[in-house]
Design an enzyme around this catalytic site. Structure first.
Site, short mmCIF file in Angstrom:
data_model
loop_
_atom_site.label_atom_id
_atom_site.label_comp_id
_atom_site.label_asym_id
_atom_site.label_seq_id
_atom_site.Cartn_x
_atom_site.Cartn_y
_atom_site.Cartn_z
N THR A 186 -8.83 13.54 -16.38
CA THR A 186 -8.05 13.83 -14.98
C THR A 186 -6.59 13.62 -15.51
OG1 THR A 186 -8.06 11.48 -14.65
CG2 THR A 186 -9.84 12.61 -13.62
N TRP A 449 3.11 5.76 8.81
CA TRP A 449 3.12 6.44 7.92
C TRP A 449 3.32 7.76 8.07
CZ3 TRP A 449 -1.90 4.78 4.75
CH2 TRP A 449 -1.56 3.67 3.87
P1 ADP Z 1 -5.83 15.46 -10.70
O1 ADP Z 1 -4.93 16.11 -9.33
O2 ADP Z 1 -5.42 13.92 -10.69
O3 ADP Z 1 -5.90 16.20 -11.77
P2 ADP Z 1 -8.27 16.15 -9.25
O4 ADP Z 1 -8.36 17.56 -9.90
O5 ADP Z 1 -9.70 15.56 -9.65
O6 ADP Z 1 -7.19 15.45 -10.22
O7 ADP Z 1 -7.79 15.94 -8.09
C1 ADP Z 1 -8.45 15.31 -7.11
C2 ADP Z 1 -7.55 14.91 -5.83
O8 ADP Z 1 -6.90 16.23 -5.26
C3 ADP Z 1 -8.06 14.26 -4.63
O9 ADP Z 1 -8.21 13.04 -4.75
C4 ADP Z 1 -7.01 14.81 -3.43
O10 ADP Z 1 -5.81 13.91 -3.11
C5 ADP Z 1 -6.89 16.12 -3.82
N1 ADP Z 1 -7.54 17.39 -3.22
C6 ADP Z 1 -8.66 17.85 -3.71
N2 ADP Z 1 -9.10 18.59 -2.51
C7 ADP Z 1 -8.18 18.62 -1.58
C8 ADP Z 1 -8.24 18.87 -0.22
N3 ADP Z 1 -9.18 19.89 0.27
N4 ADP Z 1 -7.30 18.50 0.49
C9 ADP Z 1 -6.24 17.90 0.22
N5 ADP Z 1 -6.40 17.16 -1.00
C10 ADP Z 1 -7.19 17.52 -1.99
#
Ligand code: ADP
Length: 550
Positions: A186, A449
């Site tokens: 990640t 918030w």
């Molecule tokens: P990173 O962004 O740290 O590389 P990920 O790709 O695993 O890691 O991202 C996960 C995060 O992306 C989630 O915890 C959330 O905050 C955000 N996320 C993913 N899908 C959605 C969505 N449909 N709406 C809002 N936020 C999302």
């Protein structure tokens, strides 16, 4: 008493074996990285070549559990590398080539990658980092002999030559289904990137669950084009799901601009696609400018960050394409929730249904979730109370690779571990979840918030706005107040005052951004999401007009 059913292990090799046996002539189409032409073959040929590759890797000394990495676009050789590595019991480690070179060096060393498959685009990158990756025994360029570029690297192999030297006589071994199969880091907004190590079991169960009608809804009648890269949580599992259900696959290679993707959609009659919102911005702009329509596309999965309601509306109203809004994370393989309707929504009118689609949807079976307050107490599912989202299930990470960062789980009163997602959300009585923010992005104004996602969604609904980001700016009275940062659409005009006026009546008064800044572009992460840390850094000394301190 134990059940008396067979204990056959859930293994990734069984997916490609199944696709060969039952969908042997179904196509896998790829845009070539070398030259941009089209490559076309079948699951049967993919299976044959994956077995040749497994023999080749064995001959190179790759053993059970060894990490074999890729720096590659979505394409047929990347697909073969997934199946060969995992199938033989090694670990397929997809590295995101968009990361900074120092991060890639860190990741390759941390994972102890033995071999790295490299698309030609990334040859200059590996030339620059190779001497800092001493554990890598060889760089395998994913091309044929004719296209091998000159290179100063010593330990280079040519993919096609490598597999040509081996037979396809390879029996996929049987082993414990909990064996590691793939590894994905990640991006880690703070600290070093952390590795999520999937198992064969977690991958197959995730694959069953995500193919279901109320999830990604894919079948042997579909043609799937994953725009989401295979280095971003295994293209959300689609290369596995497609083989499980026998769908035709279309890989876009390096051509991710609107025109190239659209051409493939049309030529290959793609029915389903998937990607983060930013990639669809480019495609929708191209469609509009050139007055194009989709002839086959039925659905597109959008997730990775919140899909703006204006995008859902445009896909559905202007192009007749259903948006499947989904939420997940690398630590969840990635699928957690998907927004699909229930029977009771059938007689809702179009506007009300569009409204429901804006949230992140319901948990798919296998994912258990709850929201808790700061003290860890469960919050009600009333669509209003919001708190930290915790999850549990067979495809959710319990610990990072090499125990990086310690135990991430939070224990409940029964001693069961829950993974804290870092997302803040509410859940309604029907189980639909709505993310208000990532916990670190939420704007804390006067003890209350403000959801940056809500404000961004409102801004991009304005016809002159291409992309928007909202960050909290330090404020002497309120702690933080929202600043709206906007990229205008090409040739569009809008003023600060007009934009703020546009917010009136759409958000609570005290949520109104305190100021608007226009920029040429916004910073994005290596997976195409808004990079809020960078924005906060860029605007850390910004003085809001409402800040009257000296
Ligand atoms: P990173 O962004 O740290 O590389 P990920 O790709 O695993 O890691 O991202 C996960 C995060 O992306 C989630 O915890 C959330 O905050 C955000 N996320 C993913 N899908 C959605 C969505 N449909 N709406 C809002 N936020 C999302």
């Amino acid at each position: 008493m134990q059940g008396l059913m067979m204990d056959t292990p859930l293994l990734i090799s069984s997916l490609i074996r199944h696709a060969d046996r039952y969908h042997g002539d179904t196509e896998i189409v790829s845009r070539l990285v070398e030259g941009g032409g089209i490559h076309r073959y079948s699951y049967r040929e993919a299976h044959n070549r994956a077995r040749k590759l497994a023999n080749a890797l064995t001959a190179l000394g790759v053993k059970m559990n060894d990490r074999v990495a890729t720096l590659a676009w979505n394409g047929f050789r990347h697909f073969e590398a997934y199946y060969a590595a995992a199938g033989m019991g090694a670990v397929s480690h997809t590295i995101n080539p968009r990361l900074f070179p120092e991060q890639i060096i860190y990741i390759a060393n941390h994972a102890e990658d033995r071999y790295v498959f490299v698309d030609l685009t990334f040859v200059p990158l590996v030339e620059a980092i190779a001497d800092k990756c001493p554990l890598v025994k060889g760089w395998i360029f994913m091309t044929d002999k004719a296209h091998m570029p000159p290179t100063k690297l010593a330990n280079v192999l040519c993919y096609e030559e490598l597999i040509d030297a081996h037979s396809d006589d390879f029996d996929w071994p049987e082993f414990d289904e909990r064996t590691a199969s793939s590894l994905c880091y990640t991006s880690g907004t703070t600290g070093n990137p952390k590795g999520v190590l999937y198992s064969h079991r977690s991958t197959i169960i995730h694959c069953y669950a995500s193919s279901m009608p109320d999830a990604l809804n894919i079948s042997a009648r579909d043609v799937i084009l994953p725009v989401v890269p295979m280095f971003h949580v295994n293209a959300w599992g689609l290369p596995y799901c497609a083989a499980m259900v026998g769908a035709k696959l279309v890989f876009p290679g390096a051509g991710l601009d609107g025109a190239s993707v659209f051409e493939l959609f049309e030529k290959e009659k793609v029915t389903v696609s998937a990607g983060v919102p930013t990639v669809w911005l480019g495609l929708l702009a191209f469609m509009k400018q050139n007055n194009k329509r989709f002839s086959a596309l039925k659905r597109t999965v959008i997730g990775g960050s919140a899909c703006p309601p204006a995008m859902i509306r445009s896909f559905e109203k202007d192009y007749g394409v259903q948006v499947i809004h989904a939420w997940g994370m690398t630590e969840m393989s990635p699928l957690g929730t998907v927004n699909t309707f229930k029977a009771k929504h059938n007689d809702w009118d179009a506007e009300r249904r569009l409204g429901l689609q804006n949230n992140q949807g319901r948990a798919i079976f296998g994912v258990d979730m709850k929201i808790v307050d700061d003290a860890g107490k469960d919050l009600p599912w009333d669509g209003k109370a919001f708190g930290d989202l915790l999850v549990r299930g067979p495809w959710i990470c319990k610990e990072y690779y090499r125990a990086e960062g310690g135990n991430p789980l939070r224990k409940d009163e029964h001693g069961r571990g829950w993974f804290p997602t870092g997302d803040v959300c509410n859940i309604d009585a029907d189980g639909y979840m709505q993310i208000t923010d990532r916990s670190k992005d939420v704007i804390k104004s006067g003890g209350e918030w403000i959801s940056s996602i809500d404000l961004e969604n409102t801004a991009v609904a304005h016809p002159a706005v291409a992309e928007a980001a909202v960050v909290g700016i330090r404020h002497p009275k309120w702690d933080e107040r929202p600043l709206l940062v906007v990229v205008k659409k090409k040739d569009a005009q809008v003023t600060r005052e007009e934009l703020l006026k546009f917010f009136e009546g759409k958000v609570a008064k005290w949520w109104m951004p305190d100021d608007v800044v226009f920029v040429d572009q916004l910073p994005h992460t290596a997976t195409g999401k808004l990079l809020k840390t960078k924005l906060r850094e860029d605007f850390k000394d910004y003085k809001l007009p409402t800040d009257t301190s000296p």
